[in-house]
Design a protein around this motif. Structure first.
Motif, mmCIF file in Angstrom:
data_model
loop_
_atom_site.group_PDB
_atom_site.id
_atom_site.type_symbol
_atom_site.label_atom_id
_atom_site.label_comp_id
_atom_site.label_asym_id
_atom_site.label_seq_id
_atom_site.Cartn_x
_atom_site.Cartn_y
_atom_site.Cartn_z
ATOM 1 N N GLN A 163 0.795 -1.106 -0.039
ATOM 2 C CA GLN A 163 0.026 0.090 -0.049
ATOM 3 C C GLN A 163 0.872 1.400 0.218
ATOM 4 O O GLN A 163 1.968 1.168 0.505
ATOM 5 C CB GLN A 163 -0.848 0.120 1.199
ATOM 6 C CG GLN A 163 -1.753 -1.206 1.370
ATOM 7 C CD GLN A 163 -2.828 -1.003 2.470
ATOM 8 O OE1 GLN A 163 -3.314 0.115 2.873
ATOM 9 N NE2 GLN A 163 -2.878 -2.198 3.340
ATOM 10 N N ALA A 165 0.797 5.836 -0.061
ATOM 11 C CA ALA A 165 0.380 7.361 -0.065
ATOM 12 C C ALA A 165 1.351 8.036 -0.405
ATOM 13 O O ALA A 165 2.682 7.881 -0.211
ATOM 14 C CB ALA A 165 -0.332 7.610 0.969
ATOM 15 N N VAL A 181 4.915 7.318 1.404
ATOM 16 C CA VAL A 181 4.606 6.662 2.733
ATOM 17 C C VAL A 181 4.007 5.050 2.211
ATOM 18 O O VAL A 181 3.089 5.049 1.768
ATOM 19 C CB VAL A 181 3.649 7.054 3.541
ATOM 20 C CG1 VAL A 181 3.481 6.541 4.903
ATOM 21 C CG2 VAL A 181 4.192 8.650 3.840
ATOM 22 N N THR A 216 5.842 2.306 6.942
ATOM 23 C CA THR A 216 4.826 2.020 8.134
ATOM 24 C C THR A 216 4.041 0.820 7.888
ATOM 25 O O THR A 216 4.171 0.101 6.979
ATOM 26 C CB THR A 216 3.697 3.361 8.125
ATOM 27 O OG1 THR A 216 2.925 3.001 9.249
ATOM 28 C CG2 THR A 216 3.104 3.220 6.819
ATOM 29 N N HIS A 218 0.874 0.654 8.474
ATOM 30 C CA HIS A 218 -0.482 0.765 7.899
ATOM 31 C C HIS A 218 -0.531 2.067 7.750
ATOM 32 O O HIS A 218 0.161 2.928 8.301
ATOM 33 C CB HIS A 218 -1.515 0.269 8.853
ATOM 34 C CG HIS A 218 -1.566 1.264 10.248
ATOM 35 N ND1 HIS A 218 -0.817 1.210 11.368
ATOM 36 C CD2 HIS A 218 -2.560 2.202 10.506
ATOM 37 C CE1 HIS A 218 -1.358 2.179 12.200
ATOM 38 N NE2 HIS A 218 -2.251 2.807 11.779
ATOM 39 N N LEU A 219 -1.646 2.425 6.957
ATOM 40 C CA LEU A 219 -1.854 3.702 6.427
ATOM 41 C C LEU A 219 -3.131 4.162 7.391
ATOM 42 O O LEU A 219 -4.137 3.539 7.409
ATOM 43 C CB LEU A 219 -2.349 3.988 4.950
ATOM 44 C CG LEU A 219 -1.113 3.717 4.063
ATOM 45 C CD1 LEU A 219 -1.433 3.581 2.643
ATOM 46 C CD2 LEU A 219 0.403 4.585 4.237
ATOM 47 N N THR A 221 -6.641 5.635 8.186
ATOM 48 C CA THR A 221 -7.774 6.148 7.539
ATOM 49 C C THR A 221 -8.742 6.965 8.445
ATOM 50 O O THR A 221 -8.944 6.855 9.579
ATOM 51 C CB THR A 221 -8.506 4.776 7.164
ATOM 52 O OG1 THR A 221 -8.948 3.861 8.218
ATOM 53 C CG2 THR A 221 -7.552 4.087 6.073
ATOM 54 N N LEU A 227 -8.530 7.263 3.254
ATOM 55 C CA LEU A 227 -7.075 7.767 3.430
ATOM 56 C C LEU A 227 -7.223 8.999 4.263
ATOM 57 O O LEU A 227 -7.836 9.836 3.957
ATOM 58 C CB LEU A 227 -6.429 7.635 2.342
ATOM 59 C CG LEU A 227 -4.801 8.182 2.765
ATOM 60 C CD1 LEU A 227 -4.014 6.888 3.517
ATOM 61 C CD2 LEU A 227 -3.732 8.384 1.479
ATOM 62 N N ARG A 229 -5.168 11.828 4.729
ATOM 63 C CA ARG A 229 -4.255 12.571 4.258
ATOM 64 C C ARG A 229 -3.435 13.261 5.014
ATOM 65 O O ARG A 229 -2.146 13.243 5.067
ATOM 66 C CB ARG A 229 -4.631 13.291 3.095
ATOM 67 C CG ARG A 229 -5.404 12.305 1.751
ATOM 68 C CD ARG A 229 -5.830 13.250 0.642
ATOM 69 N NE ARG A 229 -6.388 12.568 -0.358
ATOM 70 C CZ ARG A 229 -5.820 11.889 -1.335
ATOM 71 N NH1 ARG A 229 -4.435 12.029 -1.356
ATOM 72 N NH2 ARG A 229 -6.499 11.431 -2.054
ATOM 73 N N VAL A 232 -1.365 10.937 7.542
ATOM 74 C CA VAL A 232 -0.401 10.279 6.564
ATOM 75 C C VAL A 232 0.825 11.461 6.629
ATOM 76 O O VAL A 232 1.959 11.118 7.031
ATOM 77 C CB VAL A 232 -0.607 9.756 5.166
ATOM 78 C CG1 VAL A 232 0.479 9.661 4.411
ATOM 79 C CG2 VAL A 232 -1.650 8.848 5.459
#
Length: 249
Positions: A163, A165, A181, A216, A218-219, A221, A227, A229, A232
């Motif tokens: 995944q 971003a 990321v 990382t 996980h991102l 949310t 997401l 943003r 992040v």
């Protein structure tokens, strides 16, 4: 069933979830950019997937699989009469809101038609609308405008990335720098950040490749599954500040 991409990814990763999705006559996915890899995985799993595009101001989805619904008009460019094949997405039609509660009409009147200026950038490909990213996700680095979603798609093509971003981080020389990321796969090694920059450079040009890479687990949310943003970007900045990010300079 209507999903955001994060929900679709989670269901695809679960056997019972995949079976449930296959039983449905249509699965709509929207609310955020949907990776090509995720679309391909859903189709390969036998899911009747349809990409939807819309927003609260249009009462939800009004463009499906790149085609506007009956009565919906689309235009691209700086203005709704720009007649361009790429740029800001403008939408007109009976589903467009009357206005915002604070009195801001939120629309532009042109020749009797009310046009909503979205916050999204788009392009036309064989008559179908493709969403390229958000207007506010354009990174200006060294005077060059970089579409974050374009870089993100290239980053996700790397086998060592699960995944990703792409955000802008401040830089004393470049103003902003392209920063990735990533949630890694098992193929990630200590050499992967440099390899990722090289790969994106080959696909898009060296000037668009990430100068900062943050790993990382996980991102973050939002409650909607979209997401987060801001979270992040804040996480990437903190990791870089603490010396945990890979940088190319």
């Amino acid at each position: 069933l209507s999903l955001v991409p994060t929900q679709l990814r989670d269901l695809l990763g679960d056997a019972a979830g995949r079976d449930a999705l296959r039983s449905l006559s249509a699965v709509l996915v929207g609310g955020a950019a949907t990776d090509r890899q995720l679309v391909d995985a859903a189709l390969a799993a036998g899911i009747a997937l349809h990409l939807s595009y819309g927003m609260s101001e249009t009462c939800g989805g009004c463009v499906y699989d790149g085609r506007p619904l009956r009565g919906v008009e689309l235009s691209l460019g700086e203005r709704p009469d720009a007649a361009s094949d790429r740029g800001r997405i403008w939408i007109a039609g009976p589903m467009v809101m009357s206005g915002y509660l604070d009195g801001d009409p939120g629309v532009t009147q042109l020749n009797g038609t009310r046009w909503l200026a979205t916050s999204d950038l788009g392009h036309l490909h064989h008559g179908r609308l493709g969403v390229s990213g958000r207007v506010d996700d354009v990174i200006i680095t060294g005077g060059l405008k970089v579409a974050a979603d374009q870089v993100r798609a290239a980053v996700l093509s790397a086998p060592m990335v699960a995944q990703a971003a792409v955000v802008a981080l401040p830089h004393p020389r470049w103003g902003q720098v392209v920063s990735a990321v990533v949630v890694p796969t098992d193929a990630w090694t200590q050499d992967s950040p440099a390899a990722l920059r090289d790969l994106v450079g080959e696909l898009l040009g060296r000037q668009l490749a990430p100068r900062v890479v943050v790993v990382t687990d996980h991102l973050p949310t939002l409650a909607s599954g979209k997401l987060d943003r801001l979270a992040v970007r804040n996480r990437a900045e903190q990791v870089r500040r603490d010396g945990g990010a890979w940088t190319s300079d």
